[in-house]
Write a protein that holds these residues in place. Structure first.
Motif, PDB file in Angstrom:
ATOM      1  N   TYR A   7      14.069  -9.846  -0.895  1.00 41.97           N
ATOM      2  CA  TYR A   7      13.189  -8.890  -1.276  1.00 41.97           C
ATOM      3  C   TYR A   7      11.754  -8.970  -1.454  1.00 41.97           C
ATOM      4  N   ALA A   8      11.255 -10.070  -0.747  1.00 42.05           N
ATOM      5  CA  ALA A   8       9.928 -10.633  -0.685  1.00 42.05           C
ATOM      6  C   ALA A   8       8.795  -9.491  -0.235  1.00 42.05           C
ATOM      7  N   GLU A  10       9.213  -6.345  -0.517  1.00 42.10           N
ATOM      8  CA  GLU A  10       8.902  -5.296  -1.531  1.00 42.10           C
ATOM      9  C   GLU A  10       8.061  -5.866  -2.661  1.00 42.10           C
ATOM     10  N   VAL A  11       8.465  -6.977  -3.175  1.00 44.63           N
ATOM     11  CA  VAL A  11       7.670  -7.267  -4.301  1.00 44.63           C
ATOM     12  C   VAL A  11       6.386  -7.769  -4.232  1.00 44.63           C
ATOM     13  N   LEU A  12       5.831  -8.253  -2.802  1.00 45.83           N
ATOM     14  CA  LEU A  12       4.554  -8.489  -2.698  1.00 45.83           C
ATOM     15  C   LEU A  12       3.820  -7.238  -2.364  1.00 45.83           C
ATOM     16  N   THR A  13       4.554  -6.136  -1.529  1.00 48.20           N
ATOM     17  CA  THR A  13       3.895  -5.125  -1.461  1.00 48.20           C
ATOM     18  C   THR A  13       3.348  -4.397  -2.791  1.00 48.20           C
ATOM     19  N   ALA A  14       4.488  -4.250  -3.770  1.00 48.70           N
ATOM     20  CA  ALA A  14       4.318  -3.902  -5.107  1.00 48.70           C
ATOM     21  C   ALA A  14       2.918  -4.702  -5.648  1.00 48.70           C
ATOM     22  N   TYR A  15       2.977  -5.740  -5.673  1.00 54.99           N
ATOM     23  CA  TYR A  15       1.751  -6.504  -6.471  1.00 54.99           C
ATOM     24  C   TYR A  15       0.481  -6.431  -5.596  1.00 54.99           C
ATOM     25  N   VAL A  17      -0.308  -3.592  -3.640  1.00 53.77           N
ATOM     26  CA  VAL A  17      -0.829  -2.405  -3.799  1.00 53.77           C
ATOM     27  C   VAL A  17      -1.451  -2.069  -5.320  1.00 53.77           C
ATOM     28  N   SER A  18      -0.731  -2.589  -6.301  1.00 53.65           N
ATOM     29  CA  SER A  18      -1.353  -2.349  -7.727  1.00 53.65           C
ATOM     30  C   SER A  18      -2.329  -2.869  -7.926  1.00 53.65           C
ATOM     31  N   LEU A  19      -2.565  -4.376  -7.536  1.00 52.80           N
ATOM     32  CA  LEU A  19      -3.675  -5.065  -7.718  1.00 52.80           C
ATOM     33  C   LEU A  19      -4.933  -4.467  -6.946  1.00 52.80           C
ATOM     34  N   LEU A  21      -5.290  -1.326  -6.371  1.00 57.05           N
ATOM     35  CA  LEU A  21      -5.676  -0.130  -7.038  1.00 57.05           C
ATOM     36  C   LEU A  21      -6.502  -0.426  -8.457  1.00 57.05           C
ATOM     37  N   LEU A  22      -5.846  -1.482  -9.154  1.00 57.83           N
ATOM     38  CA  LEU A  22      -6.824  -1.951 -10.160  1.00 57.83           C
ATOM     39  C   LEU A  22      -8.001  -2.434 -10.072  1.00 57.83           C
ATOM     40  N   ILE A  25     -10.271   0.394  -9.009  1.00 56.09           N
ATOM     41  CA  ILE A  25     -11.007   1.436 -10.299  1.00 56.09           C
ATOM     42  C   ILE A  25     -12.060   0.724 -11.086  1.00 56.09           C
ATOM     43  N   VAL A  26     -11.676  -0.898 -11.112  1.00 52.92           N
ATOM     44  CA  VAL A  26     -12.649  -1.520 -11.810  1.00 52.92           C
ATOM     45  C   VAL A  26     -13.973  -1.666 -11.109  1.00 52.92           C
TER      46      VAL A  26
END
Lengths: 49, 218, 242
Positions: A7-8, A10-15, A17-19, A21-22, A25-26
């Motif tokens: 699942y590498a 998926e996990v890397l995509t999630a991290y 994209v989230s980082l 986005l964070l 916004i910052v």
């Protein structure tokens, strides 16, 4: 780097994209904050003449 | 207040008032759907409740921005605000007029459109009942949205963005009632919820809409 | 002395001047610790494999996404009742942060759902509710940006926030009724039966702490910006008058 198994991606995509986005916004908050502060200082300076 | 309702209805029915536009729009949506999903009767039967409800909802949305905009432009909204009738009453009257000119025709015409979409037998009754119960809520929620955006130049698009999420509960229970009715299941729960939403919005939202209008008239 | 003295913009600015950097550092540290701990030093779940690591982003983001709306609701009420400008501006400042968190929760959920449920998107009640929440945020922000006069905008968005909250809750129940879900129960609750296992629990708490601190720091910083922008707007109006 831990072994993420099958699942590498998926996990890397999630991290990723989230980082992103964070970070986005910052960055937006700080950039707009700086811009408004600069403009306000200019306006205050004009007012004092 | 009754005069206000009559006046609005008359204005809407007069040429260029937009009466029938919602109905025509509803018709077009129902005609376009089979083109999109294909003419198979079984498929249409399955999606008919949802499509009919979504179509009714969009048709309602279409005429919302006119609700206060015309009176706002020519200043009669200011007069209404200072009139002896409370502004909440004005909002309620406007919403009622909107329902009479948009919601009621939809309720009456819906079985016809159900026919086009191959709605199954027992669904027709529940379609009419659920629309009759639900469309007043659509008009009142719309009145609230229209009151929020009345002062804006291009409020129409914003209005849809604000109002459509508020339509979600009404849509869910309305379409669910028709679906269950069409499949011969018990429709009591969704219909009760639908009636509850309508009663709740009728009781509360005129106050919120009047508050928004007062802010805009300031 | 009470909390209301911070309703004075000058006092608010003076206090948050030092508070924001401190909070930002704390947030950065907590986020780094929580996420690094979660990413590198927790075992894989025996069923979910390494995708369990997504929880350290998904749960905190979802938590903030909902609570940001509650914070906006409280701030809107304070503005409508007590007319403190800082409160209205704080509500405005929180919306973009809330929408970002909603987006993170949706994206991480979709990425996790693909291998686990076999689909990117399911019309599951929780997912659908979040999508609706996202739409509410969009409408709220659009209304703010559409109205020129700051006080009118604050009033109207506050009313929208109140009405929207009622409808958001209503939608939540309607959606529940409409479809039974795939989503698992609460990850964190007092009912220990439902909770995630202990190994994942601590780093998750740290990550949540990081997200909360980040949210507070961002909202304060953005509120400072909005206060300045408001003053700038007033000054420009005065210049144009003169």
């Amino acid at each position: 780097m831990p072994d993420l198994g099958k699942y590498a991606a998926e996990v890397l995509t999630a991290y990723g994209v989230s980082l992103a986005l964070l970070g986005g916004i910052v960055w937006l908050s700080i950039a707009r904050g700086r811009k408004v502060k600069r403009q306000l200082e200019a306006a205050e300076a004009r007012r004092r003449g | 207040m009754i005069r206000l309702v009559l006046r609005d209805v008359r204005l809407a029915v007069r040429a260029g008032g937009g009466f029938g536009l919602g109905l025509a729009f509803f018709l077009i949506v129902t005609v376009l759907v089979p083109f999109g999903v294909g003419p198979e009767g079984a498929v249409l039967t399955r999606i008919a409740p949802g499509i009919l409800w979504v179509g009714a909802l969009l048709a309602c949305l279409l005429s919302l921005d006119r609700m206060f905009a015309l009176d706002w432009e020519d200043g009669s909204l200011d007069l209404l605000a200072t009139a002896p009738v409370p502004l909440e009453g004005v909002v309620a009257a406007k919403a009622l007029a909107h329902w009479l000119t948009t919601g009621l025709p939809l309720v009456v015409a819906a079985p016809l459109f159900g026919l086009l979409l191959n709605l199954s037998g027992p669904g027709y009754v529940w379609l009419v009942v659920s629309l009759a119960l639900g469309t007043p809520a659509l008009s009142v929620i719309g009145a609230f949205g229209a009151a929020l955006t009345v002062g804006l130049k291009r409020g129409g698009l914003l209005l849809s963005l604000l109002v459509l999420p508020l339509y979600v509960p009404t849509l869910i229970f309305g379409a669910e009632a028709v679906r269950r009715g069409a499949e011969g299941l018990s429709v009591e729960t969704p219909l009760l919820m639908l009636a509850g939403i309508t009663a709740g919005t009728l009781a509360v939202l005129p106050f919120a809409a009047a508050a928004a209008l007062r802010v805009n008239l300031r | 002395m009470s909390i209301w003295r911070y309703a004075n913009p000058a006092k608010f600015m003076a206090t948050t001047e030092r508070l924001v950097p401190a909070l930002s550092w704390l947030a950065a540290v907590a986020l780094a610790v929580g996420l690094v701990w979660g990413f590198f030093f927790t075992p894989d779940d025996y069923r979910q494999g390494s995708t369990v690591k997504i929880i350290y982003l998904h749960v905190p983001a979802a938590l903030i996404a909902i609570n940001a709306w509650f914070m906006m609701l409280a701030a809107s009420l304070i503005w409508l009742i007590r007319r403190h400008h800082v409160s209205a501006l704080a509500a405005k400042a929180a919306a973009p942060v809330g929408v970002t968190m909603t987006l993170i929760a949706l994206v991480t959920g979709a990425v996790w759902g693909q291998p686990m449920w076999g689909t990117w998107w399911a019309w599951d009640p929780r997912l659908t509710s979040f999508l609706i929440l996202f739409l509410f945020y969009l409408g709220y922000m659009a209304l703010w940006s559409a109205i020129e006069d700051p006080d009118t905008a604050a009033d109207l968005t506050s009313v929208l926030c109140l009405v929207g909250s009622v409808f958001a809750v209503l939608s939540r129940y309607a959606v529940n009724f409409w479809n039974q879900g795939l989503h698992q129960g609460a990850s964190l609750s007092l009912d220990a039966e439902e909770n995630v296992a202990d190994v994942f629990y601590l780093p998750l708490l740290v990550a949540i702490g990081g997200f909360v601190l980040l949210f507070i720091a961002l909202v304060l910083q953005r509120t400072r910006t909005e206060i300045r922008a408001r003053r700038l707007h007033a000054l420009r109006l005065r210049e144009r008058m003169a």
